[in-house]
Design a protein around this motif. Structure first.
Motif, short mmCIF file in Angstrom:
data_model
loop_
_atom_site.label_atom_id
_atom_site.label_comp_id
_atom_site.label_asym_id
_atom_site.label_seq_id
_atom_site.Cartn_x
_atom_site.Cartn_y
_atom_site.Cartn_z
N CYS A 209 -9.32 -17.62 -19.11
CA CYS A 209 -10.11 -17.34 -17.90
C CYS A 209 -11.51 -16.92 -18.34
O CYS A 209 -11.70 -16.42 -19.44
CB CYS A 209 -9.58 -16.14 -17.13
SG CYS A 209 -7.83 -16.01 -16.94
N SER A 224 -8.04 -12.77 -11.75
CA SER A 224 -9.11 -13.44 -12.51
C SER A 224 -10.07 -14.09 -11.52
O SER A 224 -9.75 -14.28 -10.34
CB SER A 224 -8.51 -14.49 -13.45
OG SER A 224 -7.89 -15.51 -12.71
N HIS A 225 -11.27 -14.43 -12.03
CA HIS A 225 -12.28 -15.12 -11.22
C HIS A 225 -12.70 -16.38 -11.97
O HIS A 225 -12.72 -16.41 -13.20
CB HIS A 225 -13.52 -14.24 -11.04
CG HIS A 225 -13.27 -12.97 -10.28
ND1 HIS A 225 -13.48 -12.85 -8.93
CD2 HIS A 225 -12.84 -11.76 -10.70
CE1 HIS A 225 -13.19 -11.62 -8.53
NE2 HIS A 225 -12.80 -10.93 -9.59
N GLY A 226 -13.11 -17.39 -11.22
CA GLY A 226 -13.53 -18.67 -11.84
C GLY A 226 -14.83 -18.56 -12.63
O GLY A 226 -15.07 -19.33 -13.54
N HIS A 232 -11.35 -21.35 -9.72
CA HIS A 232 -10.41 -20.33 -10.15
C HIS A 232 -9.25 -21.01 -10.89
O HIS A 232 -8.72 -22.01 -10.40
CB HIS A 232 -9.89 -19.55 -8.94
CG HIS A 232 -8.90 -18.51 -9.32
ND1 HIS A 232 -7.58 -18.59 -8.99
CD2 HIS A 232 -9.06 -17.37 -10.04
CE1 HIS A 232 -6.95 -17.54 -9.50
NE2 HIS A 232 -7.82 -16.79 -10.13
#
Ligand code: GLY
Length: 385
Positions: A209, A224-226, A232
């Motif tokens: 990630c 999590s974030h993209g 994502h």
């Protein structure tokens, strides 16, 4: 021509071009080039920069890093003089705490620490240790991670619990500080952070990630974030590069075997995605008809593969990693390197982020990692990370 001879010849071309570029940009902190091919200047007082993207901009150590590499190669004192000017321009950022971030590693390893490694300069060493202390101060003991950014004035985003894969390169500053001071605390923080990244960022398939958010009070992993990738859950290629290179360096700095295995796991994932063209997209999961590429991610990945090759005992794997690093950087040299006078930057077709409006631009750290990859191939790297 063998790989070393090829890299030395390519380095010659970079030296000829960068000599001209260095003269032209003596008092600039460059990030990217404009439509005329001229570098911008993050130290320009006539431009309005936000608190984190003027002299505190995270890439501001890379032009100094290029100059120190030129100095190491040529021993021309002119490059030492130019590089010290960069350090002089960077110095006021220490008084702008709110605009600083974990990227003090990216800012001060290729500038002050490179200076110290090459010249033994005491002031440069102290600057590096100040930066390391700031980085160590960003450690969150509840979640065992280093906080990436501060919340900026006017922003409603709460980033107290955010950590990012890029920080795997920043922690080299902590390993260096422990070696210099004989104080294990810096390396302990580096390893605590790396241990968290192994658990919280690296997925079962070996991809990682970009951003993971923790609860800053309890330390619990939230999500999590993209980030700068396609979506994502996707695999932003430069982030995979930070993962391979960061864990390889963490292993070299600490001897902890699981870091080597993690670097190999991310590398093996990348090998399933890199095609015969060796062109690196922005994201390994971007749609198949999307032609966006990121030469900067390519250069970072190449450094990761070349370093990992040297650390891997299994000869079959080591040869495969070395060949991949070489192929990636060769494709950049043959198809994406501009050695003309028309543009201050060498490496073309870089992309900061998938969802940015602009793609295929220049970014000073692409040139930096291009030179670093060539130095790794030619055997002249002096081990900054
Ligand atoms: N966020 C650091 C990078 O663009 O790679």
């Amino acid at each position: 021509m063998d790989q070393t001879t090829w890299a030395i010849a390519e380095l010659e071309k970079t030296t000829i071009k960068l000599r001209r570029v260095a003269v032209k940009n003596e008092w600039k902190l460059p990030y990217t080039t404009d439509a005329q091919g001229n570098y911008d200047n993050r130290a320009d007082q006539t431009v309005h920069y936000e608190i984190d993207n003027g002299i505190n901009w995270w890439t501001n150590g890379f032009w100094a890093g290029i100059l120190w590499r030129l100095y190491a190669r040529t021993k021309d004192p002119q490059y030492l003089d130019y590089a010290r000017k960069q350090e002089q321009m960077l110095a006021p950022c220490f008084t702008q705490y709110e605009g600083l971030h974990h990227d003090v590693g990216f800012m001060f390893l290729p500038s002050a620490v490179a200076d110290y490694l090459l010249t033994g300069d005491h002031h440069a060493k102290v600057t590096g240790l100040h930066a390391a202390s700031l980085l160590a101060g960003r450690f969150n003991p509840a979640g065992s991670f280093i906080r990436a950014w501060n919340d900026l004035p006017g922003s409603t985003q709460d980033t107290r619990g955010w950590a990012i894969i890029d920080c795997m390169l920043n922690i080299s500053l902590l390993f260096w500080a422990s070696r210099e001071t004989k104080d294990p605390r810096f390396a302990q923080i580096a390893m605590a952070h790396a241990d968290t990244v192994m658990q919280a960022f690296v997925r079962a398939d070996g991809s990682c990630c970009h951003i993971v958010e923790f609860d800053p009070e309890s330390g619990k992993r939230l999500k999590s974030h993209g980030g700068q990738g396609f979506a994502h859950g996707s695999a932003w290629t430069r982030g995979q590069g930070w993962g391979v290179y960061g864990f390889a360096n963490a292993y070299r700095n600490s001897g902890k075997k699981s870091y080597l295995e993690t670097a190999q796991k991310i590398a093996e994932y990348c090998l399933t995605k890199i095609d015969a063209s060796y062109v690196i997209p922005i994201d390994f999961d971007q749609p198949s008809d999307c032609t966006f590429e990121d030469s900067c991610g390519a250069c970072v990945l190449a450094c990761g593969f070349l370093t990992l090759a040297k650390l891997t005992k299994d000869q079959h794997k080591a040869t495969c990693y070395a060949e991949t690093g070489y192929r990636i950087i060769r494709q950049i040299a043959e198809h994406r390197a501009d050695y003309s006078d028309h543009c201050d930057a060498i490496v073309q077709n870089c992309s900061a982020s998938f969802h940015n409006k602009e793609h295929h631009v220049t970014m000073v750290y692409a040139d930096y990692y291009y030179l670093e990859a060539l130095d790794l191939l030619s055997g002249s790297d002096f081990g900054i990370w």
